[in-house]
Design an enzyme around this catalytic site. Structure first.
Site, short mmCIF file in Angstrom:
data_model
loop_
_atom_site.label_atom_id
_atom_site.label_comp_id
_atom_site.label_asym_id
_atom_site.label_seq_id
_atom_site.Cartn_x
_atom_site.Cartn_y
_atom_site.Cartn_z
N CYS A 66 0.84 -1.20 0.00
CA CYS A 66 0.00 0.00 0.00
C CYS A 66 0.88 1.25 0.00
CB CYS A 66 -0.92 -0.01 1.21
SG CYS A 66 -2.05 1.41 1.25
N CYS A 70 -0.02 5.19 6.79
CA CYS A 70 -0.71 5.00 8.07
C CYS A 70 0.28 4.41 9.07
CB CYS A 70 -1.91 4.08 7.89
SG CYS A 70 -3.07 4.63 6.61
N CYS A 73 0.07 0.62 10.24
CA CYS A 73 -0.25 -0.44 9.29
C CYS A 73 0.97 -1.19 8.77
CB CYS A 73 -1.04 0.12 8.11
SG CYS A 73 -1.62 -1.16 6.98
N CYS A 110 -16.10 -10.27 5.16
CA CYS A 110 -15.50 -8.99 4.80
C CYS A 110 -14.23 -9.23 4.00
CB CYS A 110 -15.18 -8.20 6.06
SG CYS A 110 -16.58 -7.97 7.17
N CYS A 141 -19.16 -7.63 2.79
CA CYS A 141 -18.57 -6.36 3.19
C CYS A 141 -17.22 -6.22 2.49
CB CYS A 141 -18.38 -6.32 4.71
SG CYS A 141 -17.53 -4.84 5.34
N CYS A 201 -19.91 0.91 7.53
CA CYS A 201 -19.14 0.33 8.62
C CYS A 201 -17.95 1.26 8.84
CB CYS A 201 -18.68 -1.08 8.27
SG CYS A 201 -17.60 -1.85 9.50
N ARG A 273 -18.44 -3.26 17.18
CA ARG A 273 -17.62 -4.46 16.99
C ARG A 273 -16.33 -4.39 17.80
NH1 ARG A 273 -16.78 -5.07 11.32
NH2 ARG A 273 -18.76 -6.19 11.33
#
Length: 328
Positions: A66, A70, A73, A110, A141, A201, A273
């Site tokens: 990616c 972040c 991450c 998901c 999802c 979500c 969640r």
């Protein structure tokens, strides 16, 4: 009292409703622990069966590489975390994983891809994955990063039920965690998802080094969305060596439980969640989270690239607590 709130330049000033929600959230955080949990559990019982928990399984369909930065991450290409970049999984492998998840008791499947946002050539195979997951009778999802105009509509047409796009943290702390996109980018994607008729979500991560005021700011931002997210994942930072946030002082268990409780009170009709970081929690902490209003978990051995309690552990915990799975 906590430190005063200062806003990052990239963040839009909060409106009056967000300010009121933030103040309310801080008042809730400051309650005695038992009083807060009593209020949260009461709110939970008003809208949900307190002994039923929805179970979802999350699969990384495209891992690593990616371009974002972040700080939490391990899939960011710029960090050396041992996570190898992998191409998009073949359709048959995704369908097989979804079938295993259903057989294990999950009701929502998901699919996560480590993209800044999908190009159209990326989206086409994901649309087919959504169609096949729906054929199995599961809720579908996706979390694919930022969406462009028209992409949420395509996902809706394929049968997508939920789109996950977390706000991560409060607007004023966001620039400390991510610099390759701004807060408004995330809000814009949520608007596209909602406009297409897909359920939202959206939650965040705590334990990033943020203050209690900033945790309140995150929950106030989520609660100010109109309508509020149908699903709100609360993640406790999983520290991964090689990421900038490795070595951050862990959030005390009591503060995490308080965060679940405040989320439940501010968003009484949302599924809250208990998400990443659950592997590091003992059973007593998880039990308190369920009492405080958490009624959804990720279910299975892995959550994207980090560990998650396995199915048998969760079944044993559910049996101890008298919890039952919530069906679609």
């Amino acid at each position: 009292m906590d430190t005063p709130v200062t806003f990052h330049p990239a963040a839009r000033p909060a409106d009056a409703r967000q300010n009121a929600l933030r103040e309310h959230a801080l008042e809730l955080f400051s309650l005695p622990f038992n009083d807060l949990l009593f209020r949260a559990h009461t709110a939970h019982r008003e809208h949900f069966d307190p002994n039923r928990v929805q179970r979802s399984t999350l699969l990384s369909i495209k891992t690593g590489g990616c371009p974002e930065d972040c700080g939490y991450c391990p899939q960011a290409a710029r960090y050396h975390t041992g996570v190898e970049s992998e191409p998009l999984m073949p359709l048959d492998d995704v369908v097989a994983a979804a079938r295993r998840a259903k057989d294990a008791g999950a009701t929502r499947f998901c699919m996560g891809a480590a993209w800044r946002g999908p190009k159209q050539r990326d989206l086409e195979p994901v649309l087919e994955m959504v169609r096949e997951v729906k054929k199995l009778g599961l809720e579908a999802c996706c979390t694919l990063g930022m969406l462009k105009d028209g992409q949420a509509e395509q996902l809706k047409q394929a049968g997508l039920d939920y789109y996950n796009h977390n706000l991560d943290t409060a607007p004023e702390y966001y620039g400390e965690i991510i610099t390759t996109r701004d807060y408004q980018d995330r809000l814009d994607t949520l608007e596209r998802v909602r406009g297409a008729g897909v359920h939202v979500c959206s939650g965040g991560i705590v334990g990033l080094g943020e203050s209690r005021a900033e945790r309140a700011g995150l929950l106030a931002q989520l609660a100010s969305l109109d309508p509020q997210p149908e699903s709100v994942p609360i993640n406790n930072l999983v520290q991964v060596e090689g990421t900038p946030l490795a070595g951050t002082e862990p959030l005390p268990w009591s503060e995490f439980v308080r965060t679940i409780a405040v989320a439940r009170i501010l968003m009484p009709k949302s599924m809250v969640r208990l998400s990443a970081g659950r592997q590091e929690m003992d059973e007593a902490t998880q039990a308190l989270c369920f009492f405080a209003g958490a009624n959804s978990i990720f279910y299975g051995e892995k959550l994207l690239t980090t560990g998650n309690p396995d199915v048998e552990q969760d079944r044993a915990l559910f049996a101890k607590l008298g919890l039952h799975p919530l069906q679609c």
